[in-house]
Structures are given as structure tokens and as C-alpha cells.
Design a protein around this motif. Structure first.
Motif, PDB file in Angstrom:
ATOM      1  N   TRP A  71       5.651 -10.166 -23.099  1.00  0.00           N
ATOM      2  CA  TRP A  71       5.302  -9.828 -24.478  1.00  0.00           C
ATOM      3  C   TRP A  71       6.451 -10.201 -25.394  1.00  0.00           C
ATOM      4  CZ3 TRP A  71       0.389  -7.840 -24.880  1.00  0.00           C
ATOM      5  CH2 TRP A  71      -0.189  -7.414 -23.668  1.00  0.00           C
ATOM      6  N   HIS A  72       6.127 -10.710 -26.577  1.00  0.00           N
ATOM      7  CA  HIS A  72       7.134 -11.079 -27.565  1.00  0.00           C
ATOM      8  C   HIS A  72       7.312  -9.983 -28.605  1.00  0.00           C
ATOM      9  CE1 HIS A  72       6.743 -15.714 -26.859  1.00  0.00           C
ATOM     10  NE2 HIS A  72       7.481 -15.106 -25.937  1.00  0.00           N
ATOM     11  N   VAL A  73       8.551  -9.700 -28.930  1.00  0.00           N
ATOM     12  CA  VAL A  73       8.850  -8.736 -29.989  1.00  0.00           C
ATOM     13  C   VAL A  73       8.469  -9.345 -31.340  1.00  0.00           C
ATOM     14  CG1 VAL A  73      10.677  -7.448 -31.159  1.00  0.00           C
ATOM     15  CG2 VAL A  73      10.745  -7.736 -28.661  1.00  0.00           C
ATOM     16  N   PRO A  74       7.691  -8.646 -32.161  1.00  0.00           N
ATOM     17  CA  PRO A  74       7.382  -9.166 -33.500  1.00  0.00           C
ATOM     18  C   PRO A  74       8.664  -9.383 -34.311  1.00  0.00           C
ATOM     19  CG  PRO A  74       5.897  -7.375 -32.935  1.00  0.00           C
ATOM     20  CD  PRO A  74       6.959  -7.399 -31.874  1.00  0.00           C
ATOM     21  N   SER A  75       8.749 -10.501 -34.996  1.00  0.00           N
ATOM     22  CA  SER A  75       9.968 -10.877 -35.723  1.00  0.00           C
ATOM     23  C   SER A  75      10.016 -10.228 -37.107  1.00  0.00           C
ATOM     24  CB  SER A  75      10.054 -12.394 -35.870  1.00  0.00           C
ATOM     25  OG  SER A  75      10.047 -13.020 -34.605  1.00  0.00           O
ATOM     26  N   THR A  76      11.177  -9.710 -37.441  1.00  0.00           N
ATOM     27  CA  THR A  76      11.346  -9.141 -38.779  1.00  0.00           C
ATOM     28  C   THR A  76      11.448 -10.238 -39.825  1.00  0.00           C
ATOM     29  OG1 THR A  76      12.698  -7.679 -40.142  1.00  0.00           O
ATOM     30  CG2 THR A  76      13.875  -9.020 -38.558  1.00  0.00           C
ATOM     31  N   SER A  77      11.841 -11.452 -39.410  1.00  0.00           N
ATOM     32  CA  SER A  77      11.954 -12.571 -40.337  1.00  0.00           C
ATOM     33  C   SER A  77      12.019 -13.875 -39.558  1.00  0.00           C
ATOM     34  CB  SER A  77      13.214 -12.426 -41.199  1.00  0.00           C
ATOM     35  OG  SER A  77      13.387 -13.548 -42.051  1.00  0.00           O
ATOM     36  N   GLU A  78      11.632 -14.961 -40.232  1.00  0.00           N
ATOM     37  CA  GLU A  78      11.839 -16.308 -39.712  1.00  0.00           C
ATOM     38  C   GLU A  78      12.737 -17.094 -40.665  1.00  0.00           C
ATOM     39  OE1 GLU A  78       8.109 -18.210 -38.951  1.00  0.00           O
ATOM     40  OE2 GLU A  78       7.805 -17.124 -37.062  1.00  0.00           O
ATOM     41  N   ALA A  79      13.563 -16.374 -41.402  1.00  0.00           N
ATOM     42  CA  ALA A  79      14.466 -17.014 -42.357  1.00  0.00           C
ATOM     43  C   ALA A  79      15.563 -17.779 -41.620  1.00  0.00           C
ATOM     44  CB  ALA A  79      15.091 -15.967 -43.272  1.00  0.00           C
ATOM     45  N   PHE A 104      19.120 -10.709 -31.977  1.00  0.00           N
ATOM     46  CA  PHE A 104      19.049  -9.358 -32.521  1.00  0.00           C
ATOM     47  C   PHE A 104      19.610  -9.293 -33.944  1.00  0.00           C
ATOM     48  CE2 PHE A 104      19.665  -7.624 -27.957  1.00  0.00           C
ATOM     49  CZ  PHE A 104      18.310  -7.765 -27.706  1.00  0.00           C
ATOM     50  N   LEU A 105      18.955  -8.489 -34.769  1.00  0.00           N
ATOM     51  CA  LEU A 105      19.469  -8.096 -36.076  1.00  0.00           C
ATOM     52  C   LEU A 105      19.366  -6.584 -36.179  1.00  0.00           C
ATOM     53  CD1 LEU A 105      18.181 -10.409 -38.975  1.00  0.00           C
ATOM     54  CD2 LEU A 105      20.523 -10.180 -38.126  1.00  0.00           C
ATOM     55  N   GLY A 106      20.322  -5.988 -36.880  1.00  0.00           N
ATOM     56  CA  GLY A 106      20.302  -4.543 -37.061  1.00  0.00           C
ATOM     57  C   GLY A 106      21.698  -3.978 -36.915  1.00  0.00           C
ATOM     58  N   ARG A 107      21.818  -2.704 -37.129  1.00  0.00           N
ATOM     59  CA  ARG A 107      23.121  -2.057 -37.025  1.00  0.00           C
ATOM     60  C   ARG A 107      23.631  -2.154 -35.592  1.00  0.00           C
ATOM     61  NH1 ARG A 107      24.536   4.155 -38.934  1.00  0.00           N
ATOM     62  NH2 ARG A 107      26.752   4.099 -38.375  1.00  0.00           N
ATOM     63  N   GLY A 108      24.811  -2.743 -35.419  1.00  0.00           N
ATOM     64  CA  GLY A 108      25.404  -2.861 -34.094  1.00  0.00           C
ATOM     65  C   GLY A 108      24.781  -3.933 -33.230  1.00  0.00           C
ATOM     66  N   ALA A 109      24.023  -4.852 -33.821  1.00  0.00           N
ATOM     67  CA  ALA A 109      23.317  -5.856 -33.033  1.00  0.00           C
ATOM     68  C   ALA A 109      24.291  -6.741 -32.254  1.00  0.00           C
ATOM     69  CB  ALA A 109      22.460  -6.725 -33.947  1.00  0.00           C
ATOM     70  N   TRP A 128      14.008 -13.601 -35.856  1.00  0.00           N
ATOM     71  CA  TRP A 128      15.018 -12.560 -35.660  1.00  0.00           C
ATOM     72  C   TRP A 128      14.323 -11.281 -35.208  1.00  0.00           C
ATOM     73  CZ3 TRP A 128      19.918 -14.372 -36.356  1.00  0.00           C
ATOM     74  CH2 TRP A 128      20.060 -15.537 -37.115  1.00  0.00           C
ATOM     75  N   SER A 129      14.901 -10.620 -34.213  1.00  0.00           N
ATOM     76  CA  SER A 129      14.322  -9.391 -33.652  1.00  0.00           C
ATOM     77  C   SER A 129      15.153  -8.183 -34.070  1.00  0.00           C
ATOM     78  CB  SER A 129      14.282  -9.461 -32.118  1.00  0.00           C
ATOM     79  OG  SER A 129      13.474 -10.530 -31.681  1.00  0.00           O
ATOM     80  N   HIS A 130      14.518  -7.251 -34.770  1.00  0.00           N
ATOM     81  CA  HIS A 130      15.202  -6.015 -35.143  1.00  0.00           C
ATOM     82  C   HIS A 130      15.304  -5.108 -33.925  1.00  0.00           C
ATOM     83  CE1 HIS A 130      15.098  -1.835 -37.009  1.00  0.00           C
ATOM     84  NE2 HIS A 130      16.294  -2.324 -37.271  1.00  0.00           N
ATOM     85  N   LEU A 131      16.442  -4.460 -33.774  1.00  0.00           N
ATOM     86  CA  LEU A 131      16.669  -3.600 -32.608  1.00  0.00           C
ATOM     87  C   LEU A 131      15.587  -2.536 -32.467  1.00  0.00           C
ATOM     88  CD1 LEU A 131      20.538  -3.101 -32.929  1.00  0.00           C
ATOM     89  CD2 LEU A 131      19.338  -4.574 -31.310  1.00  0.00           C
ATOM     90  N   GLU A 169      13.701  -6.411 -45.532  1.00  0.00           N
ATOM     91  CA  GLU A 169      14.589  -5.729 -46.478  1.00  0.00           C
ATOM     92  C   GLU A 169      15.124  -4.428 -45.886  1.00  0.00           C
ATOM     93  OE1 GLU A 169      15.838  -6.859 -49.193  1.00  0.00           O
ATOM     94  OE2 GLU A 169      14.690  -8.724 -49.074  1.00  0.00           O
ATOM     95  N   ASP A 170      14.305  -3.727 -45.119  1.00  0.00           N
ATOM     96  CA  ASP A 170      14.760  -2.489 -44.483  1.00  0.00           C
ATOM     97  C   ASP A 170      15.854  -2.774 -43.458  1.00  0.00           C
ATOM     98  OD1 ASP A 170      12.843  -1.280 -46.006  1.00  0.00           O
ATOM     99  OD2 ASP A 170      11.468  -0.833 -44.345  1.00  0.00           O
ATOM    100  N   VAL A 171      15.713  -3.885 -42.741  1.00  0.00           N
ATOM    101  CA  VAL A 171      16.728  -4.258 -41.748  1.00  0.00           C
ATOM    102  C   VAL A 171      18.056  -4.572 -42.438  1.00  0.00           C
ATOM    103  CG1 VAL A 171      17.339  -5.925 -39.950  1.00  0.00           C
ATOM    104  CG2 VAL A 171      14.979  -5.115 -40.152  1.00  0.00           C
ATOM    105  N   LEU A 172      17.997  -5.316 -43.527  1.00  0.00           N
ATOM    106  CA  LEU A 172      19.211  -5.647 -44.267  1.00  0.00           C
ATOM    107  C   LEU A 172      19.893  -4.381 -44.788  1.00  0.00           C
ATOM    108  CD1 LEU A 172      17.961  -8.741 -46.301  1.00  0.00           C
ATOM    109  CD2 LEU A 172      19.328  -8.738 -44.210  1.00  0.00           C
ATOM    110  N   GLU A 173      19.107  -3.461 -45.320  1.00  0.00           N
ATOM    111  CA  GLU A 173      19.674  -2.207 -45.825  1.00  0.00           C
ATOM    112  C   GLU A 173      20.311  -1.405 -44.701  1.00  0.00           C
ATOM    113  OE1 GLU A 173      16.620  -0.163 -47.915  1.00  0.00           O
ATOM    114  OE2 GLU A 173      16.376  -1.730 -49.443  1.00  0.00           O
ATOM    115  N   GLU A 174      19.697  -1.429 -43.527  1.00  0.00           N
ATOM    116  CA  GLU A 174      20.267  -0.728 -42.369  1.00  0.00           C
ATOM    117  C   GLU A 174      21.629  -1.295 -41.999  1.00  0.00           C
ATOM    118  OE1 GLU A 174      19.571  -1.309 -37.750  1.00  0.00           O
ATOM    119  OE2 GLU A 174      17.801  -0.422 -38.700  1.00  0.00           O
ATOM    120  N   ILE A 175      21.747  -2.627 -42.007  1.00  0.00           N
ATOM    121  CA  ILE A 175      23.022  -3.269 -41.675  1.00  0.00           C
ATOM    122  C   ILE A 175      24.087  -2.878 -42.681  1.00  0.00           C
ATOM    123  CG2 ILE A 175      24.207  -5.494 -41.443  1.00  0.00           C
ATOM    124  CD1 ILE A 175      21.519  -6.673 -40.529  1.00  0.00           C
TER     125      ILE A 175
END
Length: 304
Positions: free
Chosen positions: A215-223, A156-161, A191-194, A292-298
Motif C-alpha cells: 500500500w502507498h501512503v497518500p502524498s501530502t504534496s507533489e511539489a 518523509f516530511l514533518g516534525r523530526g522527519a 512527499w509523505s507526512h509522518l 499547509e498543515d504539514v508546513l505549519e507543523e515543521i
């Protein structure tokens, strides 16, 4: 009005309940203490989801039963089976579509992209458990006793992940402090955004094509972990991260009962891990949130 039951009010359960309620649907959010977000469309209920009788009464008439609850990480082997049994029994009794939040442990070590059709080949205790829980639910589906589906997320990635990266690396990077992480720091990693986890759970609950498969959650990044840390620091205006690779065995030596459980899952971090979500995107219509939106949220979450 549509009516759904969501169990668990952690980051994923909260996001799922709010997504459903925000679209005008009614939600019963079930936790042991009756916690959860305040929203006119959310009814917070204190109950034990492992109690099949109590959960059946709460889920009568529900369109779906979405499970985002999980025992503490170090108590999975003893507490997950009764929780899963209570949920599956309630789904069988009420006819509510049962949507399980799962992960990637059941696949075991895999070279190449992970697809939903890969056979279960776990090499860990937790992987064996997750594979068994899905197999039991799928058997009930195939026998016509319930409608079940599983949504599988990566870290998980995101606020409170609630992930190892979220617990250890994120706060250190934002504070400009050095931190060790048990991984190949340069290996690509999904990485899966919440919010995307919640969106996939909701889409699966609403789509008749979802039942009887995963089903797989689409990944916000593969970094890589190093790249995520670097870009998070840049988004926050923090110093260049001082991130070093450490052996998973070092976590055991810290004396923390939860971190000690990470060692058996080390294979997920010492090689590339890529999640194929083509089927989710094409059939369920879920797209990943931009990185980028996920990073800004964090960053916003940390500052608030």
C-alpha cells in the motif's frame, strides 16, 4: 482490549504508537534501549527485534506486529536481513499480523506514476535488499505461515522527519542559510507526512483486505524541492531560500558515512517521482494531511 506491538521509536514508530494508544488500544513499543513516548497506553520494552525468541514472547497475543525499526542507513546491507528475519519469525510463531514499513527503492527507476502493482526492478544495493525482504515476507504469506503487508512511503516530511530533505534543506531554510540539495529542484516529487505514514500503517493493521499486498501512503504534496523550500520559508517568515542543485557525488566527498550512501539512490531525485495512492485511499480510507498543515507543523517544531 486490542494489543499491538510496534518496533522502533523513531518519528514513524512514535507516531504509530501514539495513534494506536490514542484510540484506546494497548501498545508494546520495542526498542533496544526501551525508549519512546510516555503514554498510559504505551508499554516501553527494551529488546532486540532481531532476537526472534525475545520478540515472539513479546508479541504473543498481539493483533499486529508493526515494524518501524531500521538499522543506520549505512549498515542496511548487513543489519537489515537479521532484523527482518526476527520480525517475520515472530509473526509466523504468534499469528500477529505483520505490517512492514517500506519505501520505493524496490521499484527502481520508473517513468510515470508508481503503483503498488509494478514489478520489482531495483538497480541499487538498497533497492535489491528491500525487494528481497518483501519477497521473503510475501512468500511466507502465500504459504500460509504468516499474514503480511507492506506500507510504502516516499520522502518523509514533518516534525523530526528523517529524510535527506529534512536533514539538510529544512534547517537551512528556516535559518535563512544557503544549502545544496542533490536533485532536479523543479521536478515534481511525492512527499509523505509522518502522520499519514502512521495512519496508513494502522489502517493496514486493522483491515483484513490489507494482507498479502503493498500500500502507498497518500502524498501530502507533489511539489518540487524548490517549491517546498519556498513555501516552508513563507510559512516561517524566513528569507527566500537560496537552494542550489549539487551532484550527489559531492555528498561522498563530505566524509559522512551516511550521506555517502545517498549517491546510489540519486535516480529518485533527478526526475519526477509521483506516488499513486488511489488504492490506499479507497480501500483503507486514509487521506493525506493538507500540505499547509504539514508546513505549519515543521515551523512549530523548529520554534519549540
Amino acid at each position: 482490549m486490542s494489543f499491538h506491538v510496534v518496533t522502533g521509536a523513531g518519528p514513524t514508530g512514535t507516531a504509530t504508537a501514539l495513534l494506536l494508544a490514542g484510540s484506546g488500544e494497548r501498545v508494546r513499543l520495542v526498542t533496544r534501549r526501551g525508549t519512546g513516548p510516555e503514554h498510559p497506553g504505551i508499554e516501553r520494552i527494551a529488546a532486540d527485534a532481531a532476537d526472534a525468541d525475545a520478540l515472539t514472547a513479546l508479541a504473543e497475543g498481539a493483533l499486529s506486529l508493526v515494524n518501524c525499526a531500521a538499522p543506520p542507513y549505512h549498515r542496511w546491507l548487513t543489519e537489515f536481513p537479521p532484523l527482518a528475519a526476527g520480525l517475520l519469525t515472530a509473526a509466523e510463531r504468534t499469528g500477529a499480523g505483520y505490517v512492514m514499513l517500506g519505501n520505493l527503492y524496490g521499484y527502481g527507476p520508473v517513468d510515470g506514476p508508481l503503483t503498488e502493482d509494478l514489478p520489482a526492478a531495483p538497480t541499487s544495493r538498497k533497492g535489491t535488499l528491500r525487494a528481497a525482504l518483501w519477497a521473503e515476507a510475501l512468500a511466507a504469506h502465500r504459504a500460509g505461515r504468516a499474514r503480511v503487508t507492506e506500507v510504502r512511503a516516499s520522502d518523509f516530511l514533518g516534525r523530526g522527519a528523517t529524510s535527506l530533505f529534512g536533514f539538510t534543506v529544512v534547517p537551512a531554510v528556516l535559518a535563512g542559510e544557503p544549502v545544496g540539495y542533490p536533485a532536479d529542484l523543479d521536478a515534481p516529487h511525492s512527499w509523505s507526512h509522518l502522520g499519514d505514514v502512521a495512519a496508513t500503517l494502522v489502517a493496514a493493521a486493522r483491515n483484513e483486505a490489507s494482507w498479502g499486498r503493498a500500500w502507498h501512503v497518500p502524498s501530502t504534496s507533489e511539489a518540487s524541492a524548490r517549491e517546498v523550500a519556498r513555501r516552508l520559508a513563507a510559512a516561517a517568515g524566513a528569507p527566500e531560500p537560496a537552494l542550489t542543485a549539487v551532484p550527489a557525488t559531492e555528498l561522498v566527498q563530505l566524509g559522512d558515512e551516511i550521506l555517502a550512501e545517498v549517491e546510489e539512490m540519486a535516480y529518485m531525485y533527478d526526475r519526477p517521482l509521483r506516488l499513486d495512492s488511489t488504492r490506499t485511499e479507497e480501500v483503507l480510507g486514509v487521506a493525506a494531511t493538507p500540505f499547509e498543515d504539514v508546513l505549519e507543523e515543521i515551523v512549530r517544531g523548529a520554534r519549540s
